[in-house]
Scaffold this motif. Structure first.
Motif, PDB file in Angstrom:
ATOM      1  N   UNK A  58       8.247   7.501  -1.412  1.00 29.72           N
ATOM      2  CA  UNK A  58       7.600   6.189  -1.411  1.00 29.72           C
ATOM      3  C   UNK A  58       8.312   5.231  -2.349  1.00 29.72           C
ATOM      4  N   UNK A  62      11.934   1.717  -1.122  1.00 30.16           N
ATOM      5  CA  UNK A  62      12.098   0.299  -1.466  1.00 30.16           C
ATOM      6  C   UNK A  62      13.566  -0.077  -1.625  1.00 30.16           C
ATOM      7  N   UNK A 136      14.243  -3.259   1.064  1.00 32.59           N
ATOM      8  CA  UNK A 136      13.567  -4.439   0.543  1.00 32.59           C
ATOM      9  C   UNK A 136      14.221  -4.916  -0.757  1.00 32.59           C
ATOM     10  N   UNK A 137      14.629  -3.954  -1.559  1.00 33.18           N
ATOM     11  CA  UNK A 137      15.251  -4.312  -2.841  1.00 33.18           C
ATOM     12  C   UNK A 137      16.719  -3.903  -2.795  1.00 33.18           C
TER      13      UNK A 137
ATOM     14  N   UNK B 570      -0.511   2.563   3.025  1.00 28.80           N
ATOM     15  CA  UNK B 570       0.377   3.230   2.082  1.00 28.80           C
ATOM     16  C   UNK B 570       1.361   2.158   1.639  1.00 28.80           C
ATOM     17  N   UNK B 571       1.913   2.331   0.416  1.00 27.87           N
ATOM     18  CA  UNK B 571       2.850   1.315  -0.083  1.00 27.87           C
ATOM     19  C   UNK B 571       3.969   1.079   0.911  1.00 27.87           C
ATOM     20  N   UNK B 596      -2.064   7.442   0.225  1.00 26.37           N
ATOM     21  CA  UNK B 596      -1.411   7.773  -1.049  1.00 26.37           C
ATOM     22  C   UNK B 596      -1.975   9.076  -1.606  1.00 26.37           C
ATOM     23  N   UNK B 646       5.850  -4.618  -3.394  1.00 28.06           N
ATOM     24  CA  UNK B 646       5.734  -5.365  -2.138  1.00 28.06           C
ATOM     25  C   UNK B 646       4.270  -5.500  -1.716  1.00 28.06           C
TER      26      UNK B 646
END
Lengths: 189, 672
Positions: A58, A62, A136-137, B570-571, B596, B646
């Motif tokens: 997770x 990013x 995204x980053x 979820x993220x 999560x 985000x």
């Protein structure tokens, strides 16, 4: 006799590798005061909590890193077979009891160890450099390759990477095989 | 003149009560004749300024990143909730919604928790929560659960201290003004619930003036399952129509008994401030609940109507259920000899508090200038000797002299509550004289007194009503705040005050504001709770019927005009985040699962025009929000809890079409 026992023991030590992880990678950041710890085993990848891998994935998605899923590593299938074969060889060589065979075995397992670490390095390199273009980053010039051995800072994460029990078992097995060679008289028969 | 007549607060405080009034009157008189101390000096003194020791700040300062030593659970009073603070810092950690709805946490707004607030009167969004009580094992707080009463529509709630969520609420039938509740027995065999108002038993339409003899008071014994904590009303004791004010259970040698204070033994139904204050003595009712168990076993009970709701929340389905139970078992003391005795106690006793040994029962006679203490040993002897002073509705009244252990003479005015420390001392609050008084159990001598700001009600020492009190901190909860904090208009915050009680003299350390109006409180060492708390709900253990446990399980299902959205978060996305085919007039249920599995990663959900609240979903949990789209359009929804880098991108759309349109029902994530 001493040589045979030591050689056989080296084989047993290899089998014990299934009981311990080989490598440990720990990530720590302000948001993760307890750290995220990942263990690499001969045949699996685990975390210190059931959700650790998901949580690492997770975080990493990013910046466009690949998802770590045990199914993407053929090594986890190949390694156990190699271990079985090499430990079987240890037992066979112990049975035959020739000191040259002990030396051969030492060389074999040493090469396999080096290959294993190199494989680990190439995977870490790919994992840290081969980023999704849709991330995204994006930090220009930033790679996220964790250290093979030691400590590194990657953006907001502190990363530690060190060998664990199963790696030490290989080292001890090598040492035992060398001892077996040393203690076995040149004229065995 | 000033130098001669100035009397400072400390001097006032060490004076005996009548002298104090005289002293205050004297100051007042001098003030009027303008030859006393300056107004400013008196004001400063009244506020306790300058009375603090210089290192008080150090003693309440908890360094950033470090933990408080104790949890303090302060009831929210008319807020209906329970607030969790740290001691000694006085920092607020959480407000646990119990009897009142809370849109922040969707408590009472999401489909899962609505049943928690069901009663025989239907859904009730508010109550008045007074007395938190920690569960105990062998007379010691064990950190498993905390119980609290709903005063207005009689209920008892159980909060699980693993999750700090309200997990059970049981309604109390045949009761009104559930005030003398919920006080636990030594091993949490029962929590008791007494009725403050006497009411017709059974309720019926009758003239109020016919109160006397016709109204009754029910004392309920709620059995608590030792493993699950589940509550059920085991039996009720049908008492005379007095008002049952507060309670505490026996411990140690008095284990097996519970004690209730009474007022209005006059049985007045109007102008109680006068009519219920006539008798010189009211009673402390001593109930032998072990005896009650025998009577129940022997079948000496009547099964009577007693409709009540029982609401239970499950951490597996993340949902509550509500059922109605129709009857209760009732014991009539007139038919059960040895079940109840009355101990005469002066002047409308408020709190009844049992010392850690279980021997002394303190009756805080709120209109008395003295504090009356009864002896449990003497009580047993009086029962054996039948030292009766008549009876009330068939219940023996024990002779005052036969049960009386001692009196704390003129400690202050308006005693309300007493708690104990680990060194054989007791601490009593005095509402009218606005102070806490420390006295010695056994010798009844006053050791120290400290003013409170202002008009203290309850007090709390962690473990102070258990067999193992601590001796470090005392929290006084005040009824009046006035000028203690920056003003916020006519309605100002309520206030608690922390005292250090480790020495011979008490020391005021800290004022801190509280939610609602704190009544009673409980305190417990952090080690009994903090290490055992739940961090996440395991997704594998989620048995919510509408859970979507991965993005693959997400879907939208239409049944007539009811639409079920199985959504995940979820993220940093919802799945699905584009939904089409919803129509004006639909009833849309968003069933949202937080995928999560990491500590402290809740996600929120809100949709424009929702008439209920947001959702705040913990990791691994599923919650449901119902939404009634009113107009055609494309309606956004978004995450309300800043979850990740985000978070702001965590959003989506629902397309709402006309009732008769044939827009296809579809849903997606990441498709254009």
């Amino acid at each position: 006799m001493k040589g045979r026992i030591l050689m056989g023991s080296a084989g047993i030590l290899l089998l014990l590798m299934f009981l311990f992880p080989m490598w440990k990678i720990t990530l720590s950041a302000p948001q993760y005061p307890d750290g995220l710890t990942m263990y690499i085993w001969v045949n699996k990848i685990t975390g210190d909590e059931p959700g650790t891998l998901e949580n690492i994935n997770l975080m990493n998605h990013y910046v466009g890193m690949k998802m770590i899923e045990p199914s993407m590593f053929p090594e986890l299938e190949i390694f156990p077979v190699v271990i079985y074969i090499v430990s079987a060889l240890a037992f066979i060589f112990a049975f035959i009891g020739r000191r040259k065979l002990y030396l051969l075995w030492t060389g074999l397992i040493s090469i396999l160890g080096v290959v294993g670490v190199y494989d680990f390095y190439t995977w870490l390199y790919d994992y840290g450099h081969n980023l999704s273009p849709h991330a995204a980053i994006k930090v220009p010039g930033q790679a996220y390759m964790p250290p093979v051995f030691g400590y590194k800072i990657l953006l907001n994460f502190h990363v530690w990477s060190y060998p664990q029990g199963a790696s030490y078992l290989i080292a001890i097995a090598v040492f035992f095989a060398l001892l077996a060679w040393y203690f076995t008289p040149k004229k065995a028969f | 003149m000033k130098a001669v007549f100035f009397i400072n607060q400390n001097q006032i405080n060490t004076m005996k009560f009548p002298f104090k009034i005289i002293a205050l009157a004297l100051i007042g008189g001098l003030f009027i004749t303008s030859c006393g101390p300056s107004t400013d000096d008196v004001k400063k003194d009244m506020r306790g300024e300058g009375a603090l020791s210089s290192d008080a700040a150090e003693r309440v300062y908890v360094k950033p990143g470090e933990y408080d030593e104790y949890y303090a659970f302060l009831s929210g009073g008319f807020s209906g909730q329970l607030a969790v603070y740290g001691l000694p810092s006085g920092r607020l950690f959480k407000v646990i919604p119990v009897f009142s709805v809370d849109p922040e946490k969707a408590y009472g707004f999401n489909e899962e928790t609505k049943p928690m607030l069901e009663t025989t009167h239907g859904f009730i969004p508010w109550d008045d929560s007074h007395h938190p009580e920690l569960s105990q094992t062998d007379g010691e707080t064990d950190g498993r659960w905390i119980f609290i009463n709903g005063n207005n529509t009689p209920r008892i709630a159980r909060v699980d201290l693993k999750t700090f969520e309200t997990v059970e609420i049981i309604e109390i039938p045949n009761s009104a003004g559930n005030h003398s509740s919920p006080f636990t027995t030594e091993n949490t065999e029962y929590v008791v619930a007494g009725t403050r108002f006497a009411v017709p038993f059974q309720q019926k339409d009758m003239a109020i003036k016919d109160y006397k003899g016709n109204f009754k008071g029910a004392l309920s014994y709620i059995k608590v399952d030792s493993v699950t904590g589940h509550m059920n009303i085991e039996f009720q004791v049908l008492m005379p129509g007095f008002n049952y004010d507060l309670s505490h259970s026996g411990k140690g040698k008095s284990h097996g008994w519970s004690f209730f204070t009474t007022y209005n033994t006059e049985e007045a139904s109007t102008l109680l401030e006068v009519n219920a204050s006539q008798n010189d003595k009211d009673y402390i009712a001593a109930i032998n609940w072990k005896k009650a168990e025998e009577y129940i076993k022997a079948g000496k009970f009547k099964t009577m109507p007693g409709k009540h709701a029982h609401n239970l929340y499950s951490d597996e389905t993340h949902s509550a259920t509500s059922e109605i139970i129709d009857e209760v078992k009732v014991l009539d003391p007139a038919e059960c000899p040895g079940l109840v005795y009355f101990m005469p106690t002066p002047k409308s006793p408020h709190g009844v508090d049992v010392d850690p040994t279980g021997e002394y029962i303190v009756g805080n006679g709120k209109l008395s200038a003295d504090l009356t203490v009864h002896s449990f040993t003497k009580m047993l002897k009086a029962i054996e000797d039948k030292a009766y002073d008549g009876d009330a509705y068939g219940i023996p009244i024990l002779k005052y002299e036969a049960v009386h252990a001692g009196t704390v003479k003129q400690p202050g005015l308006g005693p309300l509550h007493t708690e104990f420390d680990d060194k054989g001392n007791a601490y009593t609050t005095f509402f009218i004289s606005s102070e806490v008084v420390k006295w010695k159990v056994g010798t009844w001598e006053v050791i120290d007194r400290k003013p409170t700001y202002y008009s203290v009600g309850h007090l709390m020492i962690p473990g102070g009503d258990s067999k193992k009190p601590t001796g470090k901190y005392l929290v006084a909860m005040n009824k009046i705040t006035k000028d203690r904090y920056l003003s916020t208009g006519p309605e100002v915050t309520q206030s608690a005050q922390l005292y250090d009680i480790s020495g011979e003299k008490m020391e005021l350390l800290l004022d801190f504001p509280t939610i609602g109006e704190p009544h009673y409180a409980q305190g417990i060492h952090k080690d009994k709770v903090h290490p055992k708390t739940t961090k996440i709900y395991k997704l594998d253990d989620n048995h919510h019927p509408f859970a979507a446990k991965s993005d693959r399980d997400t879907k939208v299902v239409r049944e007539g005009n009811i639409v079920h959205v199985y959504m995940t978060m979820i993220r940093s996305h919802f799945a699905p985040d584009n939904i089409e085919g919803i129509k004006v007039g639909d009833e849309v249920y968003f069933h949202i699962t937080n995928l999560e599995q990491d500590y402290d990663v809740p996600h929120g959900f809100s949709v424009l025009g929702a008439q209920n609240s947001e959702l705040l979903v913990m990791p691994g949990q599923t919650e449901t929000l119902v939404w009634y789209p009113k107009y055609e359009g494309v309606i956004p929804f978004y995450c309300t809890d800043f979850c990740s880098a985000l978070h702001q991108e965590m959003q989506g759309y629902v397309r709402v079409s006309a009732r008769k349109s044939n827009t296809e029902l579809k849903w997606s994530l990441g498709e254009d």
